[in-house]
Design a protein around this motif. Structure first.
Motif, PDB file in Angstrom:
ATOM      1  N   TRP A 243       0.828  -1.213   0.000  1.00  0.00           N
ATOM      2  CA  TRP A 243       0.000   0.000   0.000  1.00  0.00           C
ATOM      3  C   TRP A 243       0.859   1.259   0.000  1.00  0.00           C
ATOM      4  O   TRP A 243       0.513   2.264  -0.611  1.00  0.00           O
ATOM      5  CB  TRP A 243      -0.947   0.015   1.202  1.00  0.00           C
ATOM      6  CG  TRP A 243      -2.022  -1.021   1.061  1.00  0.00           C
ATOM      7  CD1 TRP A 243      -2.136  -2.190   1.738  1.00  0.00           C
ATOM      8  CD2 TRP A 243      -3.119  -0.967   0.171  1.00  0.00           C
ATOM      9  NE1 TRP A 243      -3.234  -2.890   1.338  1.00  0.00           N
ATOM     10  CE2 TRP A 243      -3.863  -2.141   0.351  1.00  0.00           C
ATOM     11  CE3 TRP A 243      -3.539  -0.063  -0.790  1.00  0.00           C
ATOM     12  CZ2 TRP A 243      -5.005  -2.425  -0.371  1.00  0.00           C
ATOM     13  CZ3 TRP A 243      -4.696  -0.340  -1.508  1.00  0.00           C
ATOM     14  CH2 TRP A 243      -5.403  -1.503  -1.298  1.00  0.00           C
ATOM     15  N   THR A 244       1.963   1.215   0.661  1.00  0.00           N
ATOM     16  CA  THR A 244       2.871   2.366   0.692  1.00  0.00           C
ATOM     17  C   THR A 244       3.453   2.622  -0.685  1.00  0.00           C
ATOM     18  O   THR A 244       3.514   3.762  -1.148  1.00  0.00           O
ATOM     19  CB  THR A 244       4.011   2.122   1.706  1.00  0.00           C
ATOM     20  OG1 THR A 244       3.451   1.789   2.968  1.00  0.00           O
ATOM     21  CG2 THR A 244       4.886   3.340   1.852  1.00  0.00           C
ATOM     22  N   VAL A 245       3.859   1.570  -1.352  1.00  0.00           N
ATOM     23  CA  VAL A 245       4.416   1.707  -2.709  1.00  0.00           C
ATOM     24  C   VAL A 245       3.344   2.236  -3.659  1.00  0.00           C
ATOM     25  O   VAL A 245       3.597   3.145  -4.468  1.00  0.00           O
ATOM     26  CB  VAL A 245       4.997   0.358  -3.198  1.00  0.00           C
ATOM     27  CG1 VAL A 245       5.366   0.434  -4.669  1.00  0.00           C
ATOM     28  CG2 VAL A 245       6.198  -0.030  -2.363  1.00  0.00           C
TER      29      VAL A 245
ATOM     30  N   ALA B  56       0.703   3.991  -2.887  1.00  0.00           N
ATOM     31  CA  ALA B  56       0.412   5.384  -2.519  1.00  0.00           C
ATOM     32  C   ALA B  56       1.491   6.323  -3.031  1.00  0.00           C
ATOM     33  O   ALA B  56       1.200   7.421  -3.541  1.00  0.00           O
ATOM     34  CB  ALA B  56       0.268   5.514  -1.003  1.00  0.00           C
ATOM     35  N   LEU B  57       2.749   5.912  -2.929  1.00  0.00           N
ATOM     36  CA  LEU B  57       3.848   6.748  -3.428  1.00  0.00           C
ATOM     37  C   LEU B  57       3.806   6.879  -4.949  1.00  0.00           C
ATOM     38  O   LEU B  57       4.023   7.959  -5.491  1.00  0.00           O
ATOM     39  CB  LEU B  57       5.199   6.182  -2.985  1.00  0.00           C
ATOM     40  CG  LEU B  57       5.554   6.370  -1.516  1.00  0.00           C
ATOM     41  CD1 LEU B  57       6.858   5.653  -1.179  1.00  0.00           C
ATOM     42  CD2 LEU B  57       5.664   7.843  -1.187  1.00  0.00           C
ATOM     43  N   LEU B  58       3.519   5.781  -5.621  1.00  0.00           N
ATOM     44  CA  LEU B  58       3.395   5.834  -7.079  1.00  0.00           C
ATOM     45  C   LEU B  58       2.228   6.729  -7.505  1.00  0.00           C
ATOM     46  O   LEU B  58       2.340   7.510  -8.453  1.00  0.00           O
ATOM     47  CB  LEU B  58       3.232   4.431  -7.663  1.00  0.00           C
ATOM     48  CG  LEU B  58       4.476   3.544  -7.649  1.00  0.00           C
ATOM     49  CD1 LEU B  58       4.130   2.138  -8.128  1.00  0.00           C
ATOM     50  CD2 LEU B  58       5.560   4.153  -8.524  1.00  0.00           C
ATOM     51  N   LEU B  59       1.127   6.617  -6.812  1.00  0.00           N
ATOM     52  CA  LEU B  59      -0.041   7.445  -7.111  1.00  0.00           C
ATOM     53  C   LEU B  59       0.255   8.926  -6.849  1.00  0.00           C
ATOM     54  O   LEU B  59      -0.096   9.789  -7.656  1.00  0.00           O
ATOM     55  CB  LEU B  59      -1.233   6.983  -6.276  1.00  0.00           C
ATOM     56  CG  LEU B  59      -2.558   7.694  -6.553  1.00  0.00           C
ATOM     57  CD1 LEU B  59      -2.976   7.490  -8.007  1.00  0.00           C
ATOM     58  CD2 LEU B  59      -3.625   7.184  -5.617  1.00  0.00           C
ATOM     59  N   ALA B  60       0.942   9.214  -5.742  1.00  0.00           N
ATOM     60  CA  ALA B  60       1.311  10.600  -5.432  1.00  0.00           C
ATOM     61  C   ALA B  60       2.273  11.150  -6.482  1.00  0.00           C
ATOM     62  O   ALA B  60       2.153  12.299  -6.921  1.00  0.00           O
ATOM     63  CB  ALA B  60       1.937  10.679  -4.037  1.00  0.00           C
ATOM     64  N   GLY B  61       3.222  10.324  -6.914  1.00  0.00           N
ATOM     65  CA  GLY B  61       4.157  10.756  -7.966  1.00  0.00           C
ATOM     66  C   GLY B  61       3.445  11.010  -9.277  1.00  0.00           C
ATOM     67  O   GLY B  61       3.724  11.997  -9.975  1.00  0.00           O
ATOM     68  N   ALA B  62       2.516  10.132  -9.643  1.00  0.00           N
ATOM     69  CA  ALA B  62       1.759  10.306 -10.886  1.00  0.00           C
ATOM     70  C   ALA B  62       0.905  11.571 -10.823  1.00  0.00           C
ATOM     71  O   ALA B  62       0.806  12.320 -11.806  1.00  0.00           O
ATOM     72  CB  ALA B  62       0.886   9.083 -11.150  1.00  0.00           C
ATOM     73  N   LEU B  63       0.299  11.827  -9.673  1.00  0.00           N
ATOM     74  CA  LEU B  63      -0.504  13.042  -9.518  1.00  0.00           C
ATOM     75  C   LEU B  63       0.368  14.298  -9.603  1.00  0.00           C
ATOM     76  O   LEU B  63      -0.037  15.299 -10.205  1.00  0.00           O
ATOM     77  CB  LEU B  63      -1.262  13.007  -8.196  1.00  0.00           C
ATOM     78  CG  LEU B  63      -2.467  12.079  -8.138  1.00  0.00           C
ATOM     79  CD1 LEU B  63      -3.049  12.036  -6.734  1.00  0.00           C
ATOM     80  CD2 LEU B  63      -3.511  12.511  -9.148  1.00  0.00           C
ATOM     81  N   ALA B  64       1.557  14.238  -9.012  1.00  0.00           N
ATOM     82  CA  ALA B  64       2.469  15.396  -9.071  1.00  0.00           C
ATOM     83  C   ALA B  64       2.907  15.663 -10.505  1.00  0.00           C
ATOM     84  O   ALA B  64       2.946  16.818 -10.955  1.00  0.00           O
ATOM     85  CB  ALA B  64       3.675  15.153  -8.168  1.00  0.00           C
ATOM     86  N   ILE B  65       3.210  14.615 -11.246  1.00  0.00           N
ATOM     87  CA  ILE B  65       3.614  14.786 -12.653  1.00  0.00           C
ATOM     88  C   ILE B  65       2.447  15.329 -13.477  1.00  0.00           C
ATOM     89  O   ILE B  65       2.613  16.234 -14.297  1.00  0.00           O
ATOM     90  CB  ILE B  65       4.147  13.457 -13.222  1.00  0.00           C
ATOM     91  CG1 ILE B  65       5.492  13.125 -12.570  1.00  0.00           C
ATOM     92  CG2 ILE B  65       4.289  13.521 -14.732  1.00  0.00           C
ATOM     93  CD1 ILE B  65       6.008  11.736 -12.887  1.00  0.00           C
ATOM     94  N   ALA B  66       1.258  14.772 -13.252  1.00  0.00           N
ATOM     95  CA  ALA B  66       0.080  15.248 -13.984  1.00  0.00           C
ATOM     96  C   ALA B  66      -0.196  16.714 -13.663  1.00  0.00           C
ATOM     97  O   ALA B  66      -0.524  17.517 -14.557  1.00  0.00           O
ATOM     98  CB  ALA B  66      -1.130  14.394 -13.642  1.00  0.00           C
TER      99      ALA B  66
END
Length: 192
Positions: free
Chosen positions: A4-6, A8-18
């Motif tokens: 879940w941590t991985v 969440a981090l991937l999702l946060a990174g994707a949102l930041a890039i978007a």
């Protein structure tokens, strides 16, 4: 719990890039709109300067040769303005080279005429003041437009913008190059 941590981090990174890409695209759109607005302002100030120059040429303060030279250059400037349709490409790319040459010729004609001209009447003094104001506004509009073009070019040069085609199909704007400074004219405008 690690999974879940991985995620969440991937999702946060994707949102930041978007968010970054969306922000950059919106900024680029605003910069292009600024170029279009500054081009319209420059065109309006060039027309204003040509009208005042034509008024000076038609006045009684100039000798016949100077009046003819100035009237010819001012008329060519007004004709170029009327003939130029502000199409989407012109808004993006800028003033055509022919128009820039005509405006440079008007600047040269104004410089040649104003150098030896001393207004003989109160009306002539008023025209000189309006001409100085119009020439100063052309210089400012010219500078603002070229600065807006520089800003667009700087953002469009970023590798992310080029790689992802964030500018879409819009043309790369060009700075407008012509001599806009008339020696011998000064103004003490309140807006300066």
């Amino acid at each position: 719990m690690q999974e879940w941590t991985v995620v969440a981090l991937l999702l946060a990174g994707a949102l930041a890039i978007a968010w970054y890409l969306s922000y950059t695209a919106a900024r680029l759109d605003r910069l292009h709109a600024r170029v279009e607005g500054s081009l319209a302002a420059l065109d309006a100030q060039l027309v204003r300067r040509a009208e005042v120059a034509l008024e000076l040429a038609n006045g009684a303060d100039l000798d016949a040769a100077s009046a003819f030279l100035l009237a010819s250059a001012a008329s060519a400037s007004l004709e170029a303005s009327e003939g130029a349709q502000i199409t989407a490409e012109v808004q993006e790319v800028g003033v055509p080279e022919e128009r820039a040459l005509i405006e440079g010729e008007l600047t040269a004609a104004l410089g040649a005429v104003v150098e030896d001209w001393a207004p003989a009447s109160a009306a002539g003094t008023q025209v000189r003041r309006r001409l100085a104001d119009a020439c100063e506004r052309v210089e400012l509009a010219h500078r603002f437009h070229n600065e807006a073009v520089t800003d667009v070019r700087r953002v469009r040069a970023k590798p992310v913008v080029r790689a992802l085609h964030l500018a879409g199909r819009t043309h790369l704007p060009r700075p407008v190059e012509f001599d806009d400074h008339v020696e011998g004219l000064t103004t003490t405008s309140a807006w300066r």
